[in-house]
Scaffold this motif. Structure first.
Motif, PDB file in Angstrom:
ATOM      1  N   SER A  16       0.818  -1.206   0.000  1.00 47.93           N
ATOM      2  CA  SER A  16       0.000   0.000   0.000  1.00 47.93           C
ATOM      3  C   SER A  16       0.861   1.269   0.000  1.00 47.93           C
ATOM      4  O   SER A  16       0.612   2.206  -0.757  1.00 47.93           O
ATOM      5  CB  SER A  16      -0.916  -0.026   1.228  1.00 47.93           C
ATOM      6  N   THR A  20       1.350   4.299  -2.828  1.00 52.72           N
ATOM      7  CA  THR A  20       1.245   5.725  -2.486  1.00 52.72           C
ATOM      8  C   THR A  20       2.469   6.485  -2.970  1.00 52.72           C
ATOM      9  O   THR A  20       2.350   7.588  -3.512  1.00 52.72           O
ATOM     10  CB  THR A  20       1.100   5.901  -0.958  1.00 52.72           C
ATOM     11  N   LEU A  91     -14.342   8.168  -4.744  1.00 53.79           N
ATOM     12  CA  LEU A  91     -13.961   6.872  -5.274  1.00 53.79           C
ATOM     13  C   LEU A  91     -14.944   5.860  -4.699  1.00 53.79           C
ATOM     14  O   LEU A  91     -14.878   5.513  -3.525  1.00 53.79           O
ATOM     15  CB  LEU A  91     -12.523   6.553  -4.878  1.00 53.79           C
ATOM     16  N   ARG A  94     -15.085   0.818  -4.421  1.00 52.37           N
ATOM     17  CA  ARG A  94     -14.835  -0.093  -3.320  1.00 52.37           C
ATOM     18  C   ARG A  94     -16.128  -0.513  -2.616  1.00 52.37           C
ATOM     19  O   ARG A  94     -16.190  -1.580  -2.009  1.00 52.37           O
ATOM     20  CB  ARG A  94     -13.879   0.567  -2.323  1.00 52.37           C
ATOM     21  N   ILE A  95     -17.149   0.328  -2.715  1.00 45.82           N
ATOM     22  CA  ILE A  95     -18.414   0.027  -2.038  1.00 45.82           C
ATOM     23  C   ILE A  95     -18.974  -1.329  -2.492  1.00 45.82           C
ATOM     24  O   ILE A  95     -19.607  -2.039  -1.717  1.00 45.82           O
ATOM     25  CB  ILE A  95     -19.430   1.175  -2.273  1.00 45.82           C
ATOM     26  N   MET A  98     -16.647  -4.508  -0.681  1.00 45.16           N
ATOM     27  CA  MET A  98     -16.289  -4.526   0.737  1.00 45.16           C
ATOM     28  C   MET A  98     -16.208  -5.935   1.313  1.00 45.16           C
ATOM     29  O   MET A  98     -15.470  -6.180   2.261  1.00 45.16           O
ATOM     30  CB  MET A  98     -17.252  -3.651   1.554  1.00 45.16           C
ATOM     31  N   MET A 101     -12.815  -7.628   1.583  1.00 43.39           N
ATOM     32  CA  MET A 101     -11.835  -7.135   2.556  1.00 43.39           C
ATOM     33  C   MET A 101     -11.384  -8.209   3.539  1.00 43.39           C
ATOM     34  O   MET A 101     -10.354  -8.080   4.162  1.00 43.39           O
ATOM     35  CB  MET A 101     -12.390  -5.937   3.334  1.00 43.39           C
ATOM     36  N   PHE A 107      -6.306  -7.735  -2.979  1.00 37.25           N
ATOM     37  CA  PHE A 107      -5.902  -6.378  -2.594  1.00 37.25           C
ATOM     38  C   PHE A 107      -6.531  -5.405  -3.579  1.00 37.25           C
ATOM     39  O   PHE A 107      -6.338  -5.515  -4.782  1.00 37.25           O
ATOM     40  CB  PHE A 107      -4.379  -6.251  -2.622  1.00 37.25           C
ATOM     41  N   VAL A 108      -7.299  -4.458  -3.042  1.00 33.47           N
ATOM     42  CA  VAL A 108      -8.000  -3.486  -3.890  1.00 33.47           C
ATOM     43  C   VAL A 108      -7.396  -2.111  -3.663  1.00 33.47           C
ATOM     44  O   VAL A 108      -7.234  -1.681  -2.526  1.00 33.47           O
ATOM     45  CB  VAL A 108      -9.505  -3.421  -3.542  1.00 33.47           C
ATOM     46  N   ARG A 109      -7.079  -1.408  -4.732  1.00 32.68           N
ATOM     47  CA  ARG A 109      -6.592  -0.052  -4.585  1.00 32.68           C
ATOM     48  C   ARG A 109      -7.436   0.886  -5.442  1.00 32.68           C
ATOM     49  O   ARG A 109      -7.617   0.634  -6.629  1.00 32.68           O
ATOM     50  CB  ARG A 109      -5.129   0.028  -5.031  1.00 32.68           C
TER      51      ARG A 109
ATOM     52  N   ILE B  35     -12.908   8.034  -0.393  1.00 33.24           N
ATOM     53  CA  ILE B  35     -13.270   6.654  -0.692  1.00 33.24           C
ATOM     54  C   ILE B  35     -14.530   6.349   0.100  1.00 33.24           C
ATOM     55  O   ILE B  35     -14.502   6.280   1.324  1.00 33.24           O
ATOM     56  CB  ILE B  35     -12.130   5.678  -0.339  1.00 33.24           C
ATOM     57  N   THR B  37     -17.367   3.983   1.287  1.00 31.86           N
ATOM     58  CA  THR B  37     -17.438   2.522   1.381  1.00 31.86           C
ATOM     59  C   THR B  37     -18.797   1.998   1.793  1.00 31.86           C
ATOM     60  O   THR B  37     -18.992   0.789   1.865  1.00 31.86           O
ATOM     61  CB  THR B  37     -16.387   2.010   2.394  1.00 31.86           C
ATOM     62  N   GLN B  45     -13.477  -4.657   8.143  1.00 29.41           N
ATOM     63  CA  GLN B  45     -13.573  -4.233   6.736  1.00 29.41           C
ATOM     64  C   GLN B  45     -13.070  -2.803   6.571  1.00 29.41           C
ATOM     65  O   GLN B  45     -12.358  -2.486   5.616  1.00 29.41           O
ATOM     66  CB  GLN B  45     -15.030  -4.296   6.256  1.00 29.41           C
ATOM     67  N   ILE B  46     -13.442  -1.948   7.499  1.00 33.05           N
ATOM     68  CA  ILE B  46     -13.056  -0.536   7.415  1.00 33.05           C
ATOM     69  C   ILE B  46     -11.543  -0.389   7.556  1.00 33.05           C
ATOM     70  O   ILE B  46     -10.902   0.302   6.765  1.00 33.05           O
ATOM     71  CB  ILE B  46     -13.796   0.281   8.500  1.00 33.05           C
ATOM     72  N   GLU B  48      -9.224  -2.627   7.004  1.00 28.79           N
ATOM     73  CA  GLU B  48      -8.531  -3.224   5.862  1.00 28.79           C
ATOM     74  C   GLU B  48      -8.614  -2.309   4.632  1.00 28.79           C
ATOM     75  O   GLU B  48      -7.637  -2.141   3.903  1.00 28.79           O
ATOM     76  CB  GLU B  48      -9.119  -4.608   5.543  1.00 28.79           C
ATOM     77  N   ALA B  49      -9.780  -1.707   4.413  1.00 25.49           N
ATOM     78  CA  ALA B  49      -9.927  -0.763   3.290  1.00 25.49           C
ATOM     79  C   ALA B  49      -9.001   0.438   3.495  1.00 25.49           C
ATOM     80  O   ALA B  49      -8.389   0.921   2.542  1.00 25.49           O
ATOM     81  CB  ALA B  49     -11.376  -0.310   3.159  1.00 25.49           C
ATOM     82  N   LEU B  51      -6.198   0.440   5.032  1.00 27.48           N
ATOM     83  CA  LEU B  51      -4.840  -0.024   4.748  1.00 27.48           C
ATOM     84  C   LEU B  51      -4.593  -0.080   3.237  1.00 27.48           C
ATOM     85  O   LEU B  51      -3.600   0.430   2.732  1.00 27.48           O
ATOM     86  CB  LEU B  51      -4.600  -1.405   5.365  1.00 27.48           C
ATOM     87  N   GLN B  52      -5.526  -0.694   2.511  1.00 26.19           N
ATOM     88  CA  GLN B  52      -5.311  -0.899   1.077  1.00 26.19           C
ATOM     89  C   GLN B  52      -5.267   0.424   0.309  1.00 26.19           C
ATOM     90  O   GLN B  52      -4.550   0.546  -0.680  1.00 26.19           O
ATOM     91  CB  GLN B  52      -6.389  -1.825   0.514  1.00 26.19           C
ATOM     92  N   ASP B  53      -6.050   1.408   0.755  1.00 29.96           N
ATOM     93  CA  ASP B  53      -6.034   2.695   0.073  1.00 29.96           C
ATOM     94  C   ASP B  53      -5.076   3.689   0.722  1.00 29.96           C
ATOM     95  O   ASP B  53      -4.938   4.804   0.235  1.00 29.96           O
ATOM     96  CB  ASP B  53      -7.446   3.281  -0.011  1.00 29.96           C
ATOM     97  N   ASP B  54      -4.405   3.278   1.785  1.00 33.41           N
ATOM     98  CA  ASP B  54      -3.420   4.122   2.460  1.00 33.41           C
ATOM     99  C   ASP B  54      -3.956   5.535   2.703  1.00 33.41           C
ATOM    100  O   ASP B  54      -3.353   6.525   2.291  1.00 33.41           O
ATOM    101  CB  ASP B  54      -2.119   4.178   1.647  1.00 33.41           C
TER     102      ASP B  54
END
Lengths: 312, 129
Positions: A16, A20, A91, A94-95, A98, A101, A107-109, B35, B37, B45-46, B48-49, B51-54
């Protein structure tokens, strides 16, 4: 580098942070990518595009789950547009994802386009490479199919899937949109809606008119992504296309072309930045503009002079 | 070009997302990358999301009354994942009496009904480099 070592040892945090660094052009970004490069080239890259609201995110979510069932790890780069007014972005891909997760194999970015000229495809491409080096088997890039840079991104994929839905207008809309030509496969999502058969025929007819499809005829699948219907067939089609590319030797060609395009984009980017800094943002250039405005000099020889100096 | 990234999330069994959406929109208009969600998420879930999107900021919205349990849980999981610098803020129908406890648990600021969205923007700008 510590961050690279950690990434190669499957640290999600390192992956991650590395994305970035690339996204924000931090000082260590180039060094990260340099060290990561030998570890890339193993993942299979799938591009998914289509109009807003076609169900790309939902479909991506379902495809990821199907690939997980088949024992593959999945990276996802989901791109949404930046608002040209505020520079901000929502963005929202991601919704739909979820419940991925809880899965360590995914891994989703999310990435915003940030209005960068061409820079986006490079950054998205670097994010793909980082996920590749991390060890993802399959990487899905998902983006709205409007605008050149978005199309450029999906064109870098090994397999490109175009998602369409019934009821978006007549066949002329499909032709002028310009995204149908890039599909290696087509998915008609929301296929329980009226107009699905008609849309299917229109895509068939368009494919008839396209002479490029020698050896591979893009299949047209139907899905109802929200209910998970038709997903296995889509993954089967992707795998069939992959097998075709490997057997025909075309995968090699595609990847060679991708490297060429990437390096070209990097060169252009470097040259653009150099010109911007050393030429455009100078007092000398401002003075030239004033002279051109008063017609003392003309721009053509100005350009010749500058190019002569820059490319000495 | 480093934009501030904010994750907007609704933990727990609460489907009332009007407030979260208004905040998401306001943050976008302030130039942040938001983001969004959605609803009915677990703290896991929150985190982890995030983390993944930093992201630099996690903005939690909750109207069900479970904030004393779920907000601190998100903070705890973020730390567990190594995300030590994330600013966590919260909002919703939260009694004044609960706010000191939430702040002690690592929620930097709590915004209750009637707060202008500009206050949230100010808070983020003041606390994220």
């Amino acid at each position: 580098m510590e961050i690279v070592d950690k990434l190669l040892n499957h640290s999600r945090l390192a992956l991650s942070k590395a994305i970035t660094a690339v996204e924000n052009e931090y000082d260590d970004a180039v060094k990260i990518m340099t060290e990561i490069y030998p570890h890339t080239g193993n993942a299979y890259v799938i591009g998914i595009t289509g109009p807003p609201g076609a169900g790309k995110s939902t479909l991506t979510d379902k495809l990821a789950k199907e690939y997980r069932k088949r024992g593959k790890t999945v990276g996802i780069v989901a791109i949404d547009p930046t608002s040209p007014y505020s520079g901000g972005a929502i963005l929202g891909d991601r919704i739909r994802m979820m419940d991925l997760m809880a899965d360590e194999g995914i891994f989703v970015r999310s990435m915003a386009t940030r209005g960068s000229l061409g820079g986006l495809s490079q950054k998205a491409g670097d994010a793909v490479k980082l996920m590749d080096a991390y060890g993802m088997d399959v990487i899905i890039i998902e983006t709205v199919g409007v605008g050149q840079s978005e199309v450029d991104i999906v064109k870098t994929a090994d397999t490109t899937m175009v998602v369409v839905i019934p009821g978006m207008g007549d066949d002329i809309q499909a032709i002028k949109a310009g995204i149908l030509e890039i599909g290696d496969l087509f998915t008609i999502n929301k296929a329980d809606r009226e107009g699905t058969d008609k849309l299917n025929i229109e895509i068939e007819m368009m494919l008839e008119l396209n002479p490029e499809h020698v050896g591979w005829r893009p299949p047209i699948n139907r899905t109802i992504a929200s209910k998970g219907e038709g997903i296995e067939a889509v993954v089967d089609s992707i795998e069939a296309h992959k097998a075709y590319l490997i057997d025909s030797g075309k995968l090699n060609d595609i990847r060679k072309k991708r490297i060429k395009n990437e390096v070209e984009a990097m060169l252009n980017d470097r040259v653009n930045r150099y010109i911007d800094k050393e030429v455009i943002q100078t007092q000398e250039f401002d003075d030239l503009v004033v002279k051109m405005q008063s017609r003392e000099i003309e721009p053509y020889s100005v350009v010749d002079d500058i190019v002569g100096k820059v490319l000495k | 070009m480093a934009n501030i990234k904010v994750l907007v999330a609704k933990p727990g069994l609460d489907g009332h997302d009007r407030g979260a959406k208004v905040v998401a929109r306001a943050l976008r208009d302030a130039g942040f990358e938001v983001i969004y969600t959605g609803i009915r998420l677990t703290p896991e879930q929150i985190a982890e999301a995030a983390l993944q999107d930093d992201v630099q900021v996690v903005a939690l919205s909750l109207l069900s009354g479970a904030h004393n349990t779920l907000f601190p849980k998100v903070v705890e999981l973020l730390k567990e994942k190594g995300l030590n610098d994330v600013l966590v803020i919260g909002g919703g129908v939260i009694p004044d009496a609960d706010i000191p406890g939430l702040k002690a648990a690592g929620i930097a600021e709590v915004f209750t009904p009637g707060t202008p969205t500009s206050k949230i923007v100010e808070c983020i700008n003041a606390n994220v480099k």
